[in-house]
Design a protein around this motif. Structure first.
Motif, mmCIF file in Angstrom:
data_model
loop_
_atom_site.group_PDB
_atom_site.id
_atom_site.type_symbol
_atom_site.label_atom_id
_atom_site.label_comp_id
_atom_site.label_asym_id
_atom_site.label_seq_id
_atom_site.Cartn_x
_atom_site.Cartn_y
_atom_site.Cartn_z
ATOM 1 N N GLY A 158 0.809 -1.205 0.000
ATOM 2 C CA GLY A 158 0.000 0.000 0.000
ATOM 3 C C GLY A 158 0.844 1.257 0.000
ATOM 4 O O GLY A 158 2.069 1.214 0.206
ATOM 5 N N THR A 159 0.195 2.389 -0.228
ATOM 6 C CA THR A 159 0.891 3.675 -0.180
ATOM 7 C C THR A 159 1.477 3.889 1.212
ATOM 8 O O THR A 159 0.788 3.706 2.214
ATOM 9 C CB THR A 159 -0.088 4.811 -0.513
ATOM 10 N N GLY A 160 2.772 4.264 1.240
ATOM 11 C CA GLY A 160 3.417 4.496 2.532
ATOM 12 C C GLY A 160 3.986 3.242 3.165
ATOM 13 O O GLY A 160 4.400 3.277 4.334
ATOM 14 N N SER A 161 4.016 2.134 2.420
ATOM 15 C CA SER A 161 4.571 0.902 2.983
ATOM 16 C C SER A 161 6.080 0.811 2.826
ATOM 17 O O SER A 161 6.690 -0.204 3.137
ATOM 18 C CB SER A 161 3.909 -0.319 2.328
ATOM 19 N N SER A 162 6.707 1.875 2.289
ATOM 20 C CA SER A 162 8.179 2.000 2.183
ATOM 21 C C SER A 162 8.781 1.127 1.091
ATOM 22 O O SER A 162 9.917 0.670 1.193
ATOM 23 C CB SER A 162 8.853 1.699 3.525
ATOM 24 N N LYS A 163 8.030 0.932 0.007
ATOM 25 C CA LYS A 163 8.556 0.164 -1.124
ATOM 26 C C LYS A 163 9.743 0.886 -1.767
ATOM 27 O O LYS A 163 10.782 0.275 -2.043
ATOM 28 C CB LYS A 163 7.449 -0.063 -2.165
ATOM 29 N N SER A 164 9.575 2.194 -2.021
ATOM 30 C CA SER A 164 10.657 2.973 -2.652
ATOM 31 C C SER A 164 11.869 3.062 -1.739
ATOM 32 O O SER A 164 13.016 3.012 -2.209
ATOM 33 C CB SER A 164 10.162 4.383 -3.006
ATOM 34 N N THR A 165 11.621 3.182 -0.443
ATOM 35 C CA THR A 165 12.726 3.238 0.513
ATOM 36 C C THR A 165 13.517 1.936 0.470
ATOM 37 O O THR A 165 14.756 1.939 0.515
ATOM 38 C CB THR A 165 12.190 3.482 1.934
ATOM 39 N N LEU A 166 12.807 0.827 0.379
ATOM 40 C CA LEU A 166 13.463 -0.479 0.350
ATOM 41 C C LEU A 166 14.450 -0.588 -0.795
ATOM 42 O O LEU A 166 15.626 -0.943 -0.591
ATOM 43 C CB LEU A 166 12.395 -1.575 0.233
ATOM 44 N N VAL A 167 14.017 -0.249 -2.015
ATOM 45 C CA VAL A 167 14.910 -0.401 -3.170
ATOM 46 C C VAL A 167 15.994 0.676 -3.198
ATOM 47 O O VAL A 167 17.044 0.489 -3.826
ATOM 48 C CB VAL A 167 14.109 -0.398 -4.491
ATOM 49 N N SER A 168 15.781 1.825 -2.496
ATOM 50 C CA SER A 168 16.808 2.872 -2.444
ATOM 51 C C SER A 168 18.035 2.426 -1.657
ATOM 52 O O SER A 168 19.118 3.005 -1.805
ATOM 53 C CB SER A 168 16.236 4.142 -1.806
ATOM 54 N N LEU A 169 17.874 1.381 -0.851
ATOM 55 C CA LEU A 169 19.008 0.874 -0.083
ATOM 56 C C LEU A 169 19.949 0.033 -0.944
ATOM 57 O O LEU A 169 21.115 -0.153 -0.594
ATOM 58 C CB LEU A 169 18.512 0.025 1.095
ATOM 59 N N VAL A 170 19.452 -0.476 -2.090
ATOM 60 C CA VAL A 170 20.280 -1.341 -2.940
ATOM 61 C C VAL A 170 21.455 -0.570 -3.552
ATOM 62 O O VAL A 170 22.610 -0.999 -3.428
ATOM 63 C CB VAL A 170 19.426 -2.026 -4.027
#
Length: 570
Positions: free
Chosen positions: A365-377
């Protein structure tokens, strides 16, 4: 001056030397004038008057030349200085992590690179001119006045300490007010930047009047703080004028009495008044420099804050890895917080393992930190705890250029730059051939619409890609990413603006043209990840489920509800 190129250092030295020449000439002229009056005119010696007069004219011409050269040298040196500062600031910002940029905000960094550097540039120009000319004039004028009459020179010694005390008080009051003014400039820049970037949204929602009022409020806040700061420093000039005129009146009063009793000659008094004017004008110049320094002190503080900011993400000091062997990704009990606060994590104990070459979907869902997760790669942020591994090694062990060259990201907010389609595509590979660009664009389902443009790859996109639609922009960004030939390809909701048929074609092409690359697709539509090798369901920053589409339909309630709601909508 340590960071200036050699030629600008030379100009920075030539300017004060020219000022010294100007002052020497200006100091000598009143002395010659007194001799014309007391010797030439008093003795009716016309030849002496002409000879000394011509000498004064020659000195005036030399003084003018020195002043003009000094101004030119100072202008060139200050422009070189500001260019150097801006270059260092911009280079520093390029090394910042996302966290560093979040700390300052984009609008504040823009103000520091423009307004603040301009303030410092103007002050530097004043410093290498006036901060040599004015003190030298002050000293030489005072010495010459004392040589004429020491007793009459006490006028200076009363005025100068008085001015020093008052100027110090003004600086103490004005500095924090100028700091606040620059903060208001940040807010103004933020308003302008936001409005111009989203001008189409503003117009489509007919919010022009609202934005106008918002801008006027920000501009008025700048005006008010600037007026409040200027209210203090405007006292400097009338104060200086009062002291100048007061000294002249005192000199005329006491000097006139000395002429009557025979202790002073008329020419000497005229020369003395000229020296008074020179000395006090030099003090006025210093007060102008002083005002500039009060203003620039706040700007210098803000510039130094950027230059002294330590980048949160730096490559290893030694033995950094310079090769990524494969595209495998491992999150080992990763937690992350934007504010380094373990009690406020946006990712909590994430543990997932992606083999090289896999096609992975991430749903949440929106705000579930999907983009944050892949930004760590690609290590755009660093983890708070745990580790992220790429190719079997912690991302913190890699040279940053090596790591990020191995990862291609198509961000949620697609960004294209001013220039042609060809120039934008070559961000992925600056040496890309025409054939490689065509292949990448076909894989991204972009080649057909590019060919529909009269100029093809040489079509100008305008600032931010305003000449193409949202879906076209997404496909160009995917093609740009493919040209990197990455080990890992991350698509962050980057097909949301295309139809499902185009989305399916792009996914099929990605499997074909980048079979060895690990492909991570973040999507809102389950159809975009339905055929993935494995799908991760993210909920409130934690892994809620993992498996294929069929497995998640059986085992994960969130996934099943999203799928059923989307099917019902269709």
């Amino acid at each position: 001056m340590s960071g200036l190129e050699r030629k600008y250092k030379v100009y920075s030295l030539l300017s004060p030397l020219s000022m010294v020449g100007e002052v020497v000439m200006e100091t000598a002229i009143p002395l010659l004038m007194s001799r014309i009056i007391d010797i030439g005119i008093a003795g009716s010696d016309l030849s002496y008057v002409v000879r000394i007069g011509l000498l004064m004219v020659g000195m005036s011409v030399i003084s003018l030349a020195c002043g003009a050269l000094g101004g030119r040298f100072a202008a060139v040196a200050s422009l070189g200085f500001s260019r150097n500062v801006r270059r260092r600031l911009f280079a520093k910002v390029q090394d910042f992590s996302f966290g560093n940029i979040d700390h300052f905000s984009t609008s504040s960094l823009v103000t520091r690179l423009t307004t603040d550097v301009t303030n410092v540039q103007n002050t530097y120009q004043m410093l290498i001119r006036m901060c040599v000319r004015a003190p030298f004039m002050l000293v030489s004028g005072t010495v010459m006045a004392c040589l004429i009459n020491v007793k009459l020179s006490t006028v200076f010694f009363v005025a100068i300490p008085f001015l020093a005390v008052v100027l110090t008080v003004i600086a103490f009051i004005a500095y924090p007010r100028f700091q606040l003014m620059l903060t208001k400039y940040d807010n103004l820049n933020s308003t302008v930047q936001e409005n111009l970037t989203a001008i189409r949204v503003v117009k489509s929602f007919v919010r022009g009047q609202y934005e106008q009022e918002k801008f006027e409020g920000a501009a008025d806040a700048v005006r008010k703080t600037q007026v409040r700061a200027e209210k203090v420093v405007i006292f400097t000039m009338p104060l200086m004028q009062m002291v100048v005129y007061g000294c002249i009146v005192a000199a005329l009063w006491f000097g006139g009495k000395m002429i009557v009793v025979g202790d002073l000659k008329t020419g000497q008094l005229i020369s003395f008044i000229s020296y008074i004017t020179q000395v006090l004008m030099s003090l006025m110049m210093l007060s102008m420099v002083f005002i500039m320094m009060v203003l620039s002190r706040a700007s210098i503080t803000r510039i130094v804050e950027v230059l002294s900011e330590n980048a949160e993400i730096v490559p290893p000091a030694s033995n950094a890895r310079t090769q990524v062997t494969d595209g495998s990704i491992d999150f080992d009990h990763v937690s992350f917080s934007y504010h380094k606060d373990p009690d406020n994590c946006v990712l909590s104990d994430v543990d997932l393992h992606i083999p090289s070459g896999a096609f992975v979907g991430i749903i949440g869902g929106t705000g579930s930190s999907k983009s944050t997760l892949v930004s760590l790669v690609p290590r755009l942020y660093d983890v708070l705890s745990g580790s992220v591994q790429v190719g079997g090694h912690d991302v913190r062990e890699y040279d940053l250029v090596t790591l990020r060259d191995s990862v291609a990201m198509v961000l949620q907010k697609n960004v294209l730059f001013s220039g042609t389609i060809r120039e934008n595509l070559r961000w992925g590979n600056e040496n890309a051939t025409e054939e490689q660009m065509i292949e990448a664009c076909k894989a991204a389902d972009a080649y057909e619409f590019i060919q529909s443009f009269p100029k093809g790859f040489d079509t100008d996109l305008g600032q931010g890609g305003v000449n193409v639609s949202g879906g076209q922009k997404q496909r160009l960004c995917i093609a740009r990413a493919l040209l990197k030939n990455p080990r890992i390809l991350i698509l962050d909701d980057s097909t949301s603006a295309v139809d499902t048929a185009t989305d399916a074609r792009i996914r099929a092409a990605l499997r074909k043209c980048a079979p060895d690359a690990t492909k991570i697709v973040i999507a809102q539509r389950i159809a975009s990840v339905q055929d993935a090798d494995i799908i991760y369901v993210l909920d409130n920053g934690a892994i809620n489920g993992a498996g294929t589409h069929e497995q998640l339909m059986q085992s994960n309630e969130i996934y099943r509800e999203v799928y059923e709601s989307q099917q019902a909508a269709n």
